[in-house]
Enzyme design. Structure first.
Site, PDB file in Angstrom:
ATOM      1  CG  ASP A 494      -2.275  -0.475   1.009  1.00 36.31           C
ATOM      2  OD1 ASP A 494      -2.662  -0.770   0.029  1.00 36.31           O
ATOM      3  OD2 ASP A 494      -2.729  -1.072   2.197  1.00 36.31           O
TER       4      ASP A 494
HETATM    5  C1  GLC Z   1      -1.891  -3.691   5.555  1.00 36.85           C
HETATM    6  C2  GLC Z   1      -3.065  -3.649   4.458  1.00 36.85           C
HETATM    7  C3  GLC Z   1      -2.925  -4.497   3.351  1.00 36.85           C
HETATM    8  C4  GLC Z   1      -1.503  -4.245   2.674  1.00 36.85           C
HETATM    9  C5  GLC Z   1      -0.417  -4.228   3.730  1.00 36.85           C
HETATM   10  C6  GLC Z   1       0.947  -4.042   3.181  1.00 36.85           C
HETATM   11  O1  GLC Z   1      -1.828  -4.707   6.037  1.00 36.85           O
HETATM   12  O2  GLC Z   1      -4.375  -4.095   5.355  1.00 36.85           O
HETATM   13  O3  GLC Z   1      -3.917  -4.554   2.370  1.00 36.85           O
HETATM   14  O4  GLC Z   1      -1.451  -5.267   1.621  1.00 36.85           O
HETATM   15  O5  GLC Z   1      -0.551  -3.391   4.557  1.00 36.85           O
HETATM   16  O6  GLC Z   1       1.088  -2.779   2.549  1.00 36.85           O
END
Ligand code: GLC
Length: 806
Positions: A494
Site C-alpha cells: 500500500d
Molecule cells: C496492510 C493492509 C494490506 C496491505 C499491507 C501491506 O496490512 O491492510 O492491504 O497489503 O498493509 O501494505
C-alpha cells in the site's frame, strides 16, 4: 520475563501477570454484534459497524492502567468500612494473590484472588445472541463470613465513534439514560442518543436485585468529577444516586448487595449488555439469559462450535509449537480476520469509513476454506458485488450498507484511483472455494457489478465466472510501456505510491498465479478455448517478467513512471524486495535456477533471526514521490520492517523449490509461540501473528505491533497446511505432497474434505523433504499424489511414504 503459558488441552493461553508491556486482547462475537475484550476486562463492543454503531467507549491511547469500556468493582464491608477493588486489577490496581486471564476460543475468563475473595468472570457472546454475557462467580476464601457488594460498570460512547472525539457540543447534549424497574428489584438501564431512542437502545442489566444505580460518570466518580476510576467516591456511600442522565457522559453502574457470603460459599451474578429497538420485545430474551441454565448451555454451544471448526484439520508433527499453532491458534486467527477484516483492533480503530478491505478479505477467506467454505462463499459474494464493470475492484466497503470506496487513493491528487492488484485476489479466493467444495454451479451465480446508475441501481450484472474473466482482462489490458501491469495507486504494498505509469512486477506475478487458477477452472469445466487463451496470456507475461525484470541475482520490484527500476542493485535504498522473489516462484514464472538464486538472495540480504524483511536497505528520509513507505524510519513496517504477511509467501516458494529445511526454519522463526519467553522484547500476544516486527535496521529489533488483524494469519495457515504438510484441495481430490524438514520422521493429520474424513499418515524413512509418487488409500496403492473424492461421510486412511527420486 514470562507473562503466561499455553494450556493446550483447554485450547487457552493463560496470562498470569496483568502488567503486560501492551494490552492483549481477545475477540468475542462478530461484526453483527461483538468486539474485543482486553486482558484486564476492558472491552470495546459494537453492533454492525464500529464506525456508526459503537456501544462502549474504549480509548486505546489512554494509559493501560485506565478504565476502558467495562469493568467490575467489588466492595467489601468490613466492620463498617468499605474496601473497593476490581477483580480485573484495572482500574484499582490492588495487590493480587492470584491473577489469570484465560484467552479462550470466543471467550475470556479472568480469575483472580484479592483480599481472600476469589472471582471468576467469564466474558462471551452466546452465538448470534446479540448480547455480552459476563458470568460473575464470587467465592469467599476466608475463614469468616464477609459482606460483599458487586458493582459492574459500563461507559457508553456516542454511536458515531468519531463524533465522540470531534464534537463535544452535540454529543453530550444527546446522550440519555433511563431505568426500568422490574419485579424483585431487577433493573434494566437503558441508554441511547436521543435521535435513536426508538431504534437503537443500549441496555445493561443483571439477574440479581439492584438496590441503586448510577448513569452519570461525574456523579459516579464524585466530587464534581474529580474522583477517579481507581477510587470512585460514590462507592463510599451505601447506595448510588439513581440519577437518570439527561445528558453528558453516560455510564451504567449497578449496585448489588450480595450480602453475607459464608466461608467457601460462591455467589453468581450474570450481566448482559446489548442493544435493541424495543425493550418490551427484547425482555423475553433478557429473561432467558438471566437464567444460569441458558448461560451454561450457550457456553457449551460456543465450545461445540469451536470443536467442529477445528476438527476440519488436526495434525501431529514432531514439533509441538507447530502443532499448537496449526491446531488451535492459527485457524482461530483466520476466523477472526475473516470476520473482522481490518475493522477493529487495538491498532485498527474502526473509525471513519475503512470497512472491509477487498484485497485483505479475499486473502483472509482462503484461511477458513477447509473449516467453513460456505461462510467463505458468502463473503466472496459480497466482495464480487464491489467489483466494477471494467474488472477492477473498489478498495474497501462497508458490509452493513455495501457502500464502497477507493480507499486512500482518493486522497492523493493526480494519482490513479484504483489499486492494481485488488481484483486478482478474488480469482484465488473463488478457486479455493471451488476446489474445496466442488460447487462448480457457483460460477453461474449472477451478481451485480458495483457501478450504479442515477437511481443507485447496478448498471450491469454478470455470473461469477464473468466477474473472474473481467478481473483477468482488466490486468491484461492495463499494462505499461514494458508490457507489465500498471501499478495503479499501489499494489499489495500500500505504501509505494508511484505516479501514473508505474508498473508492478508483483502484480505481474499475482496475475500469473490467477491465470494458473483460471486455467484449472476452465479445464475442469471443459472450456478448452478459454484455457488456451489464458495459457497464452500466461506465457507472454512470463516472458516479459524474465526478459525485463531479472536483475542478475534477483527480480526487481517496480518500474516507476519514468521507466526507472525499483528493487534493483542499482538503487541506493530498497535494492531488493521480498515479494518480487517469492511471487515470481508462486506464479511459476521463475525458471528453477533463477528461483534458487532469488531465494538465496532473500536468505542473504533479507532474512533475520526474527523474520524476513520486506525490503532492504530502508529509505532514510521522506520522499513524496515514492510515498508512504518513506514515512517510516528504516526497519519499521513497509520500510524494510519484518512485514509478516510476506513471510509465508517465501515459505511457500521454498516448498515449491523443495527446500523443506529452509521453509521450516522460516516458519519456526516467526511462530508467535516461540516469542513467549521474550515478551519484554516482543510485547504482543504470543498466540496470534502480528502484522509487523521491527527489523535489524531499527534499534528496537524484535518489537511486534498490530497483532490479530493481519493477512499473515491466512497465509501462515496456508503455508503450513497446504505447502509444508502439503495437504491441498483440488478439483480431483485431496493432494498430498509434503515438503517437510528432512529430520522429521513424518507426521499424521486428519482432514475433512467433501463430506469424508481423511486420516493421513506420512512416513519419511529416507529423511528427505519432498517426494510422493504413490499413495495407499484404504489399503490400495494409487499412482500420483491425489487421494480421491469419497463424499460418503466415512473415514478413509491415506498412507504416504516420502521416497527419493530414482
Ligand atoms: C496492510 C493492509 C494490506 C496491505 C499491507 C501491506 O496490512 O491492510 O492491504 O497489503 O498493509 O501494505
Amino acid at each position: 520475563m514470562k507473562y503466561g503459558y499455553f494450556d493446550n488441552p483447554n485450547r487457552e493461553y493463560v496470562i498470569t501477570n496483568p502488567k503486560l508491556p501492551v494490552k492483549w486482547i481477545n475477540y468475542i462475537g462478530g461484526l453483527d454484534f461483538g468486539g474485543y475484550v482486553d486482558h484486564t476486562g476492558g472491552s470495546l463492543i459494537c453492533k454492525g459497524d464500529p464506525a456508526t454503531n459503537r456501544i462502549v467507549k474504549y480509548i486505546t491511547q489512554m494509559p493501560d492502567s485506565d478504565f476502558k469500556g467495562e469493568t467490575l468493582y467489588i466492595r467489601l464491608n468490613e466492620n463498617g468500612e468499605y474496601k473497593v477493588f476490581s477483580p480485573f486489577f484495572v482500574p484499582t490496581l490492588d495487590r493480587y494473590d492470584l491473577y489469570e486471564c484465560h484467552i479462550g476460543l470466543g471467550y475470556s475468563r479472568i480469575i483472580s484472588e484479592f483480599y481472600g475473595i476469589r472471582t471468576e468472570v467469564t466474558i462471551f457472546i452466546p452465538y448470534r445472541s446479540g448480547r455480552v454475557i459476563r458470568d460473575i462467580k464470587i467465592k469467599n476464601l476466608r475463614a469468616a463470613p464477609v459482606e460483599i457488594d458487586v458493582i459492574p460498570t459500563v461507559e457508553y460512547t456516542h454511536f458515531e465513534a468519531m463524533k465522540q472525539f470531534n464534537n463535544n457540543d452535540w454529543v453530550p447534549q444527546t446522550m440519555q439514560s433511563k431505568a426500568i424497574h422490574e419485579e424483585n428489584e431487577l433493573k434494566i438501564i437503558l441508554q441511547y442518543a436521543f435521535m435513536r431512542k426508538e431504534t437503537n437502545v443500549n441496555y445493561f442489566t443483571s439477574n440479581y436485585p439492584v438496590s441503586s444505580f448510577e448513569t452519570d460518570r461525574k456523579y459516579f466518580l464524585g466530587d464534581n468529577g474529580y474522583g477517579t476510576w481507581s477510587c470512585p467516591l460514590s462507592l463510599m456511600n451505601r447506595e448510588l444516586s439513581c440519577y437518570e442522565a439527561l445528558r453528558g457522559d453516560n455510564i451504567a453502574a449497578l449496585m448489588h448487595h450480595v450480602g453475607k457470603v459464608e466461608p467457601g460459599e460462591t455467589k453468581r451474578i450474570i450481566t448482559q449488555l446489548g442493544q435493541c429497538a424495543d425493550i418490551q420485545q427484547e425482555k423475553k430474551f433478557i429473561d432467558l439469559y438471566r437464567t444460569e441454565a441458558q448461560v451454561d448451555k450457550s457456553f457449551k454451544e460456543l465450545k461445540d462450535f469451536w470443536d467442529e471448526y477445528l476438527d476440519s484439520f488436526q495434525v501431529e508433527t514432531p514439533d509441538g509449537d507447530f502443532n499448537t499453532m496449526v491446531n488451535i491458534h492459527n485457524p482461530r486467527q483466520c476466523y477472526i480476520t475473516k470476520n473482522w477484516s481490518r475493522y477493529l483492533s487495538l491498532y485498527q480503530l474502526g473509525l471513519g469509513v475503512r470497512g472491509i478491505g477487498f484485497r485483505d478479505s479475499s486473502q483472509d477467506v482462503m484461511g477458513i476454506m477447509p473449516n467453513m467454505p460456505e461462510e467463505g462463499r458468502e463473503l466472496i459474494e459480497k466482495l464480487l458485488c464491489v467489483q466494477k464493470i471494467a474488472g477492477n475492484a473498489m478498495h474497501q466497503f462497508n458490509p452493513a450498507n455495501m457502500i464502497a470506496s477507493e480507499g486512500d487513493s482518493k486522497e492523493m491528487e493526480g494519482r490513479p484511483k484504483y489499486y492494481g492488484d485488488d481484483h486478482l485476489w478474488i480469482v484465488l479466493a473463488v478457486s479455493a472455494y471451488l476446489k474445496e467444495t466442488g460447487n462448480i454451479g457457483f460460477l453461474d451465480k449472477v451478481l451485480p457489478f458495483y457501478d450504479k446508475d442515477k437511481n443507485e441501481n447496478a448498471i450491469e450484472t454478470g455470473t461469477v465466472l464473468e466477474h473472474l474473466k473481467r478481473a483477468i482482462e482488466f490486468t491484461h489490458i492495463n499494462v505499461g510501456r514494458n508490457g507489465l501491469p500498471l501499478l495503479g495507486f499501489a499494489d499489495w504494498n500500500d505504501t509505494v505510491n508511484l505516479p501514473e505509469g508505474a508498473e508492478s512486477i508483483f502484480i505481474a506475478n499475482l496475475y500469473g498465479k490467477a491465470l494458473i487458477e483460471m486455467i484449472d477452472i476452465m479445464e475442469y469445466i471443459g472450456d478448452s478455448e478459454s484455457a488456451l487463451k489464458y495459457k497464452d496470456y500466461y506465457e507472454s507475461m512470463k516472458k516479459i517478467v524474465n526478459e525485463k525484470c531479472w536483475d542478475g541475482q534477483w527480480y526487481i520490484r517496480y518500474f516507476d513512471h519514468n521507466g526507472n527500476m525499483l528493487g534493483s542493485k542499482e538503487n541506493k535504498h530498497g535494492k531488493i524486495y521480498t515479494n518480487a522473489q517469492s511471487w515470481s516462484i508462486l506464479s511459476g514464472f521463475a525458471p528453477p535456477d533463477r528461483a534458487k538464486e532469488a531465494l538465496g538472495s532473500v536468505n542473504r540480504l533479507l532474512n533475520t533471526s526474527k523474520g524476513i524483511k520486506l525490503s532492504f536497505p530502508g529509505y532514510e528520509k521522506y520522499d513524496p514521490v515514492i510515498g508512504g513507505i518513506t514515512t517510516f524510519p528504516p526497519g519499521a513496517k513497509e520500510n524494510g520492517g519484518i512485514f509478516l504477511h510476506s513471510n509465508p509467501w517465501v515459505i511457500i516458494a521454498e516448498t515449491i523449490t523443495g527446500n523443506g529445511n529452509r521453509a521450516y526454519e522460516y516458519y519456526s522463526q516467526i511462530n508467535p509461540i516461540t516469542k513467549n519467553n521474550i515478551i519484554d522484547e516482543y510485547e504482543c500476544e504470543p498466540f496470534v501473528y502480528p502484522q509487523n516486527i521491527l527489523s535489524d535496521e531499527h534499534p528496537q529489533f524484535g518489537l511486534a505491533r498490530n497483532s490479530w488483524l493481519s493477512g499473515t494469519a491466512s497465509w501462515a495457515y496456508q503455508a503450513a497446511t497446504k505447502h509444508i504438510l502439503g495437504i491441498e484441495a483440488t478439483f480431483y481430490g485431496l493432494k498430498i505432497d509434503p515438503c517437510i524438514p528432512d529430520f522429521w520422521n513424518g507426521f499424521t493429520a486428519v482432514r475433512k474434505f467433501r463430506n469424508a474424513v481423511y486420516r493421513i499418515k506420512v512416513e519419511n524413512p529416507s529423511h528427505i523433504s519432498k517426494g510422493v509418487s504413490k499413495i495407499i488409500v484404504d489399503g490400495s496403492e494409487l499412482d500420483g499424489n491425489i487421494a480421491p473424492i469419497f463424499e460418503d461421510g466415512q473415514e478413509h486412511t491415506v498412507k504416504v511414504v516420502l521416497t527419493p527420486d530414482r
